[in-house]
Write a protein that holds these residues in place. Structure first.
Motif, mmCIF file in Angstrom:
data_model
loop_
_atom_site.group_PDB
_atom_site.id
_atom_site.type_symbol
_atom_site.label_atom_id
_atom_site.label_comp_id
_atom_site.label_asym_id
_atom_site.label_seq_id
_atom_site.Cartn_x
_atom_site.Cartn_y
_atom_site.Cartn_z
ATOM 1 N N VAL A 30 1.079 -1.085 -0.098
ATOM 2 C CA VAL A 30 -0.230 0.356 0.381
ATOM 3 C C VAL A 30 0.873 1.264 0.029
ATOM 4 O O VAL A 30 0.358 2.169 -0.178
ATOM 5 N N VAL A 31 2.008 0.946 0.484
ATOM 6 C CA VAL A 31 3.117 2.537 0.738
ATOM 7 C C VAL A 31 3.416 2.545 -0.420
ATOM 8 O O VAL A 31 3.967 3.785 -0.805
ATOM 9 N N GLU A 32 3.723 1.552 -1.521
ATOM 10 C CA GLU A 32 4.635 1.908 -1.984
ATOM 11 C C GLU A 32 3.154 1.995 -3.419
ATOM 12 O O GLU A 32 3.851 3.389 -4.586
ATOM 13 N N ARG A 33 2.032 1.730 -3.722
ATOM 14 C CA ARG A 33 1.093 2.342 -4.448
ATOM 15 C C ARG A 33 1.298 3.689 -3.935
ATOM 16 O O ARG A 33 0.956 4.673 -4.987
ATOM 17 N N PHE A 34 1.015 4.737 -2.719
ATOM 18 C CA PHE A 34 0.788 5.854 -2.666
ATOM 19 C C PHE A 34 1.986 6.649 -3.136
ATOM 20 O O PHE A 34 2.430 8.317 -2.930
ATOM 21 N N GLN A 35 2.805 5.988 -2.819
ATOM 22 C CA GLN A 35 4.534 6.853 -3.422
ATOM 23 C C GLN A 35 4.088 6.981 -4.633
ATOM 24 O O GLN A 35 4.557 8.055 -5.388
ATOM 25 N N ASP A 36 3.232 6.125 -5.694
ATOM 26 C CA ASP A 36 3.478 6.416 -7.023
ATOM 27 C C ASP A 36 2.182 7.541 -7.029
ATOM 28 O O ASP A 36 2.267 8.384 -8.148
ATOM 29 N N ILE A 37 1.553 7.512 -6.364
ATOM 30 C CA ILE A 37 -0.037 8.777 -6.722
ATOM 31 C C ILE A 37 0.129 9.655 -5.647
ATOM 32 O O ILE A 37 -0.567 10.733 -5.955
ATOM 33 N N SER A 38 1.261 9.948 -4.207
ATOM 34 C CA SER A 38 1.434 11.337 -4.261
ATOM 35 C C SER A 38 2.860 11.233 -3.721
ATOM 36 O O SER A 38 3.779 10.439 -4.299
ATOM 37 N N SER A 39 2.641 12.241 -2.666
ATOM 38 C CA SER A 39 4.565 13.399 -2.541
ATOM 39 C C SER A 39 4.603 11.969 -1.284
ATOM 40 O O SER A 39 5.900 12.692 -0.862
ATOM 41 N N LEU A 40 4.683 10.765 -0.486
ATOM 42 C CA LEU A 40 4.395 10.303 0.487
ATOM 43 C C LEU A 40 6.361 10.189 0.175
ATOM 44 O O LEU A 40 6.922 9.559 -0.493
ATOM 45 N N GLU A 41 6.756 10.571 1.565
ATOM 46 C CA GLU A 41 8.273 10.702 2.082
ATOM 47 C C GLU A 41 8.380 9.641 2.711
ATOM 48 O O GLU A 41 8.746 8.446 2.937
ATOM 49 N N GLY A 42 8.325 9.781 3.991
ATOM 50 C CA GLY A 42 7.496 9.863 5.140
ATOM 51 C C GLY A 42 6.460 9.413 5.610
ATOM 52 O O GLY A 42 5.774 10.487 6.003
ATOM 53 N N VAL A 43 6.128 8.416 6.513
ATOM 54 C CA VAL A 43 5.078 8.206 7.519
ATOM 55 C C VAL A 43 5.361 6.932 8.363
ATOM 56 O O VAL A 43 6.191 6.165 8.000
ATOM 57 N N SER A 44 4.708 6.971 9.900
ATOM 58 C CA SER A 44 4.365 6.110 10.442
ATOM 59 C C SER A 44 3.579 5.685 10.440
ATOM 60 O O SER A 44 2.133 6.366 10.963
ATOM 61 N N ALA A 86 -6.620 4.646 5.595
ATOM 62 C CA ALA A 86 -5.686 6.136 6.811
ATOM 63 C C ALA A 86 -4.427 6.821 5.697
ATOM 64 O O ALA A 86 -4.684 8.189 6.198
ATOM 65 N N LEU A 87 -4.081 6.530 4.857
ATOM 66 C CA LEU A 87 -2.909 7.188 4.293
ATOM 67 C C LEU A 87 -4.209 8.534 2.578
ATOM 68 O O LEU A 87 -3.314 9.081 2.828
ATOM 69 N N ASP A 88 -4.538 7.998 2.549
ATOM 70 C CA ASP A 88 -5.951 8.674 1.894
ATOM 71 C C ASP A 88 -6.243 9.575 2.230
ATOM 72 O O ASP A 88 -6.041 10.994 2.277
ATOM 73 N N ALA A 89 -6.385 9.935 4.139
ATOM 74 C CA ALA A 89 -7.370 11.012 4.573
ATOM 75 C C ALA A 89 -6.529 11.434 5.091
ATOM 76 O O ALA A 89 -5.466 13.044 5.056
ATOM 77 N N LEU A 90 -5.031 10.773 5.622
ATOM 78 C CA LEU A 90 -3.609 11.848 5.172
ATOM 79 C C LEU A 90 -3.560 12.829 4.549
ATOM 80 O O LEU A 90 -2.464 14.080 4.692
ATOM 81 N N LEU A 91 -2.808 11.896 3.724
ATOM 82 C CA LEU A 91 -2.591 12.887 2.256
ATOM 83 C C LEU A 91 -3.462 13.601 2.003
ATOM 84 O O LEU A 91 -3.159 14.123 0.314
ATOM 85 N N GLY A 92 -4.765 12.761 1.579
ATOM 86 C CA GLY A 92 -5.561 13.718 0.659
ATOM 87 C C GLY A 92 -5.753 13.160 -0.379
ATOM 88 O O GLY A 92 -6.092 14.769 -1.275
ATOM 89 N N THR A 93 -6.464 12.742 -1.081
ATOM 90 C CA THR A 93 -5.890 11.648 -2.219
ATOM 91 C C THR A 93 -7.151 11.570 -3.281
ATOM 92 O O THR A 93 -7.236 11.367 -4.045
ATOM 93 N N GLY A 94 -8.120 11.912 -2.207
ATOM 94 C CA GLY A 94 -10.144 11.443 -2.216
ATOM 95 C C GLY A 94 -9.913 10.595 -3.089
ATOM 96 O O GLY A 94 -10.935 10.512 -3.573
ATOM 97 N N LEU A 95 -9.480 9.531 -2.424
ATOM 98 C CA LEU A 95 -9.927 8.277 -2.926
ATOM 99 C C LEU A 95 -11.903 8.339 -2.348
ATOM 100 O O LEU A 95 -11.740 8.241 -1.708
#
Ligand code: MEV
Length: 301
Positions: A65-79, A105-114
């Motif tokens: 999931v983290v790798e997917r969000f690295q592809d679709i957002s600017s995600l670099e670090g997250v705990s 959770a990552l969608d809510a944090l990063l505002g990707t609007g899924l």
């Protein structure tokens, strides 16, 4: 910090037959996996298994999931931290729940609007990447919650009775069990074919009974479904002994849930019989989870 949770699921009818295009009825249950995320400089994933970076051995689903969000957002670090009430690898949808809760959770944090459909689709892709093949059932039911007829994705009325799960704690491989049924079907197509379509008929009949809240009849059908699951070779003595224990102590009905060969069984029971049913499964050697149906799919806590 943002926390999201997603539920586990049981099959009321139709596992294995669903692989052959027959309908199944699944029910989200109120045992949940919670995933908390917070901004951080690097990626850390913590669970009862330990704390890792992206690590496909320890945390395969969350890493994917983290790798997917690295592809679709600017995600670099997250705990990311994971807590789960769903026993792992027991057919209750634990991998779907952790996958879907992490996506939300990552969608809510990063505002990707899924949207929910996007979350279910991404969850299915992640399960496919990790497992090689995966049906859409677990990720869909755990995203949406409720009682769902598959493959139609039709929502049925929520069950208003107790759900008691008995875990054998015996590992079983879904892939192997599905392959065994395929082998049996190749060898005896005229015998196994009708068994699989009969299981499908149970889902069709079960739909009406669930919506009518006729749990006595739903239970009878679950017992018949159990007989047919035994017939296609996915039972085991522990699952049989737990299902008989549940039925003999007042459950409406009881059967395997999921691939069988170990894993879990599920009983539905009148609210007033729960402790007797739970005690009977426990004294037959099962680890018991008492729960109920939930229409709450993935959500921000
Ligand atoms: C496993 O939980 C359910 C099976 O029907 C396989 C599947 O639908 O992918 C046995």
């Amino acid at each position: 910090m943002i926390t999201c949770s997603a539920p586990g699921k049981v099959y009321l009818f139709g596992e294995h037959a669903v692989v052959y295009g027959e309908p199944a009825i699944c029910c989200a249950v109120d045992i949940r996996t919670r995933v908390s995320v917070a901004p951080a400089d690097s990626i850390t994933i913590s669970s009862s298994l330990g704390t890792t970076d992206i690590d496909f051995k320890t945390h395969p689903y969350v890493s994917a999931v983290v790798e997917r969000f690295q592809d679709i957002s600017s995600l670099e670090g997250v705990s990311i931290s994971i807590e789960s009430e769903i026993p792992v690898g027991s057919g209750l949808g634990s991998s779907a729940a952790v996958t879907i809760a992490t996506i939300k959770a990552l969608d809510a944090l990063l505002g990707t609007g899924l949207e929910l459909d996007d979350i279910a689709r991404m969850g299915h892709e992640v399960e496919q990447r990790i497992q090689g093949a995966a049906s859409q059932t677990d990720t869909y039911v755990c995203t949406m919650g409720g009682v769902v007829m598959i493959p139609q994705r039709k929502g049925l009325d929520l069950l208003d009775c107790a759900i008691v799960i008995g875990n054998t704690n015996i590992f079983s491989s879904t892939k192997e069990l599905v392959a065994n049924v395929a082998e049996l079907n190749d060898k005896f197509p005229d015998v196994i074919g009708p068994v699989l379509s009969s299981i499908g008929m149970m889902s069709a009949t079960g739909e009406v009974l669930v919506n009518a809240k006729d749990y006595v009849s739903v239970g009878k059908l679950m017992n018949i479904n159990q007989g047919l699951l035994d017939a296609i070779g996915v039972g085991c003595s522990e699952l049989s002994s737990f299902t008989y224990a549940a039925r003999n102590s007042g459950a409406y009905g009881a059967k395997i849930t999921g691939a069988g060969g170990g894993g879990c069984m599920v009983a539905i029971a009148p609210h007033e019989c729960v402790s007797e049913v739970a005690a009977a499964i426990a004294s037959a050697g099962g680890e018991v989870v008492v729960t109920k149906a939930t229409d709450i799919g993935v959500r921000v806590e």
